[in-house]
Design an enzyme around this catalytic site. Structure first.
Site, mmCIF file in Angstrom:
data_model
loop_
_atom_site.group_PDB
_atom_site.id
_atom_site.type_symbol
_atom_site.label_atom_id
_atom_site.label_comp_id
_atom_site.label_asym_id
_atom_site.label_seq_id
_atom_site.Cartn_x
_atom_site.Cartn_y
_atom_site.Cartn_z
ATOM 1 N N HIS A 189 2.337 7.305 -4.584
ATOM 2 C CA HIS A 189 1.548 7.464 -5.816
ATOM 3 C C HIS A 189 2.283 8.512 -6.655
ATOM 4 C CE1 HIS A 189 -1.628 6.624 -2.748
ATOM 5 N NE2 HIS A 189 -2.291 6.031 -3.722
ATOM 6 N N ASP B 226 1.712 12.000 -5.485
ATOM 7 C CA ASP B 226 2.228 12.371 -4.154
ATOM 8 C C ASP B 226 3.574 13.054 -4.297
ATOM 9 O OD1 ASP B 226 0.169 10.786 -3.123
ATOM 10 O OD2 ASP B 226 1.485 9.061 -2.784
ATOM 11 N N GLU C 173 -4.825 -4.429 -4.003
ATOM 12 C CA GLU C 173 -5.111 -4.095 -2.603
ATOM 13 C C GLU C 173 -6.632 -4.097 -2.435
ATOM 14 O OE1 GLU C 173 -3.073 -0.582 -1.050
ATOM 15 O OE2 GLU C 173 -4.807 -0.187 0.209
ATOM 16 N N ASP D 14 -7.877 4.648 8.760
ATOM 17 C CA ASP D 14 -6.414 4.670 8.568
ATOM 18 C C ASP D 14 -5.660 5.096 9.819
ATOM 19 O OD1 ASP D 14 -6.565 3.810 5.943
ATOM 20 O OD2 ASP D 14 -6.348 5.807 5.062
HETATM 21 C C1 XLS Z 1 -7.104 3.678 0.147
HETATM 22 C C2 XLS Z 1 -5.930 2.880 -0.105
HETATM 23 C C3 XLS Z 1 -4.783 3.609 -0.765
HETATM 24 C C4 XLS Z 1 -3.828 2.618 -1.352
HETATM 25 C C5 XLS Z 1 -2.925 3.176 -2.386
HETATM 26 O O1 XLS Z 1 -7.987 3.315 0.896
HETATM 27 O O2 XLS Z 1 -5.535 2.278 1.082
HETATM 28 O O3 XLS Z 1 -4.164 4.458 0.138
HETATM 29 O O4 XLS Z 1 -3.061 2.010 -0.375
HETATM 30 O O5 XLS Z 1 -3.604 3.720 -3.453
HETATM 31 NI NI NI Z 2 -3.769 1.215 1.385
HETATM 32 NI NI NI Z 3 -7.073 2.333 2.717
#
Ligand code: XLS
Ligand code: NI
Ligand code: NI
Length: 440
Positions: free
Chosen positions: A101, A104, A232, A309
């Protein structure tokens, strides 16, 4: 530049019998599977945010890991140290891509002009490193959810001024992605959703999001971006209702607004399971619509209702993922480890162990998925299951050459059909188990 991860060697492949925690057991980059080396099947990417920025802070406690890399956090010196650390990390693991990002890679300034200047500076430095190492950019994106101004979303915000800031961030993130040769550009919904219909005009917000995406496509193509845009999907978190709920919803949205030629899906395992699907389901829905672009490789926890995650370790899941990917003929994108160490795993070794775990889990998944396909019993069964459509009235139905009247007349003439053949699910599941675990 001095070595940052001093006690960590270049990670070798040592094979399944190895007990060395700093070695791959299954990821053997040059091993050929179904005609292609593993490293081509599995273009792994490092997620800048989890690996180089996040240090364990959660709702209940502060950082456990030290990601200062010897510098004051929030400085450009620190931003550069993260580049050094990231490239050393990727080189030691043989990870050939990264994702980022905008915020980041630099600390965000109060004035966007200064943030953009910092982005120009850091991207020059990243580019130098890329040229020196051959490491590439998988995709870039703009963080349009952390800054308080995006409390009501970015494309979906109620404020036209905030919308301009979202546009400015997308524009700059696209500039940097193109400068770094990124293969893709991601829109993750962030806060594009709502909490209550009492204050929300859903249609209005969705139209605005689509317009932002259209402008992004127009601008991206005008500066030479030839890659894919990605949505996404994620059903919830941070918002109660996220607009990009799952692959099917996102694909419908893209088609409705004429964006389907420029966009594909970036499917994240943990998002699919949050939506009440399997990871494999969202991959399949994307693939059959020609929109399987890229993957955020992580894993959720079936006992927890949020985006944990985790680094993927469930080989059943990675096998089914790779089964879809192989069947779809591969990804145009790659496998981004959008994953973080558990908070108590705070050491440098843990960072490497996590990637070794994830890369090995996908390598093993690839090996097993290829075996499932070569085995052929599942494909053969599916073919046979639909065999009644290969001739006679079934073939006519498939060709779209029947009418309801004709079919109804046939049904009446039959009186009652024979039951459809058995689904044989347990038999098929046992095939998967024997391919996964057979030969012990
Ligand atoms: C959050 C998302 C984020 C995206 C990128 O849940 O997975 O990390 O991959 O903005
Ligand atoms: Ni993601
Ligand atoms: Ni995510």
């Amino acid at each position: 530049m001095s070595e940052i991860f001093k006690n960590i060697p270049v990670i070798p492949y040592e094979g399944p019998a190895s007990a060395n925690p700093l070695a791959f057991k299954y990821y053997d980059a040059d091993r050929v599977i179904m005609g292609k080396p593993m490293k081509e099947h599995l273009p792994f990417a490092m997620a800048w945010w989890h690996n180089l920025c996040a240090a364990g802070t959660d709702m209940f406690g502060r950082d456990t890991a030290d990601k200062s890399f010897g510098c004051e956090k929030g400085s450009m010196e620190h931003a550069k140290a993260k580049v050094d650390a990231g490239f050393e990390f990727m080189q030691k693991l043989g990870v050939n891509y990264f994702c980022f990002h905008d915020v980041d890679i630099v600390p965000e300034a109060d004035d966007i002009k200064e943030t953009n200047r910092r982005l120009d500076e850091i991207s020059d430095y990243i580019l130098e490193k890329m040229n020196a190492t051959g490491i590439k950019c998988l995709w870039g994106t703009a963080n349009m959810f952390s800054n308080p101004r995006f409390m009501n979303g970015a494309g979906s915000t109620n404020s036209a001024d905030v919308y301009c800031f979202a546009a400015a961030q997308v524009k700059k993130a696209l500039d940097i992605t193109v400068k770094l040769g990124g293969k893709g550009y991601v829109f993750w919904g962030g806060r594009e959703g709502y909490e209550t219909l009492l204050n929300t005009d859903v249609k209005f917000e969705q139209e605005n999001i689509a317009n932002l995406m259209k402008m992004a496509v127009a601008y991206g193509r005008s500066i030479g971006f030839t890659g894919d845009f990605y949505i996404e999907p994620k059903p919830k978190e941070p918002m109660k209702h996220q607009y990009d709920f799952d692959a099917a919803t996102a694909i419908g949205f893209l088609r409705q607004y004429g964006l389907d030629k420029d966009f594909k899906m970036n499917i994240e395992a943990n998002h699919a399971t949050l939506a009440g699907h399997t990871f494999q389901h969202d991959l399949r829905i994307s693939a059959i619509n020609g929109m399987l672009g890229s993957i955020d490789a992580n894993q959720g926890d079936y006992l927890l209702g949020w985006d944990t995650d985790e680094f993927p370790f469930d080989v059943y899941e990675t096998t089914m993922c790779m089964y879809e990917v192989l069947k779809a003929g591969g990804l145009t994108g790659g496998f981004n480890f959008d994953a973080k160490n558990r908070r108590p795993s705070y050491t440098v070794e843990d960072m490497f162990h996590a990637y070794i775990l994830g890369m090995d889990a996908f390598a093993l998944g690839l090996i097993k998925a290829a075996k499932l396909i070569e085995d052929g019993r599942i494909d053969a069964f599916i073919k046979e299951r639909y065999a009644s459509y290969s001739e006679g009235i079934g073939a006519k139905i498939r060709a779209g050459e029947t009418t309801l009247e004709e079919l109804a007349a046939r049904a009446e003439a039959m009186g009652a059909p024979a039951l459809p053949g058995s689904g044989r699910q347990e038999y098929l599941e046992s095939i998967v188990n024997s391919v996964l675990f057979g030969g012990c």
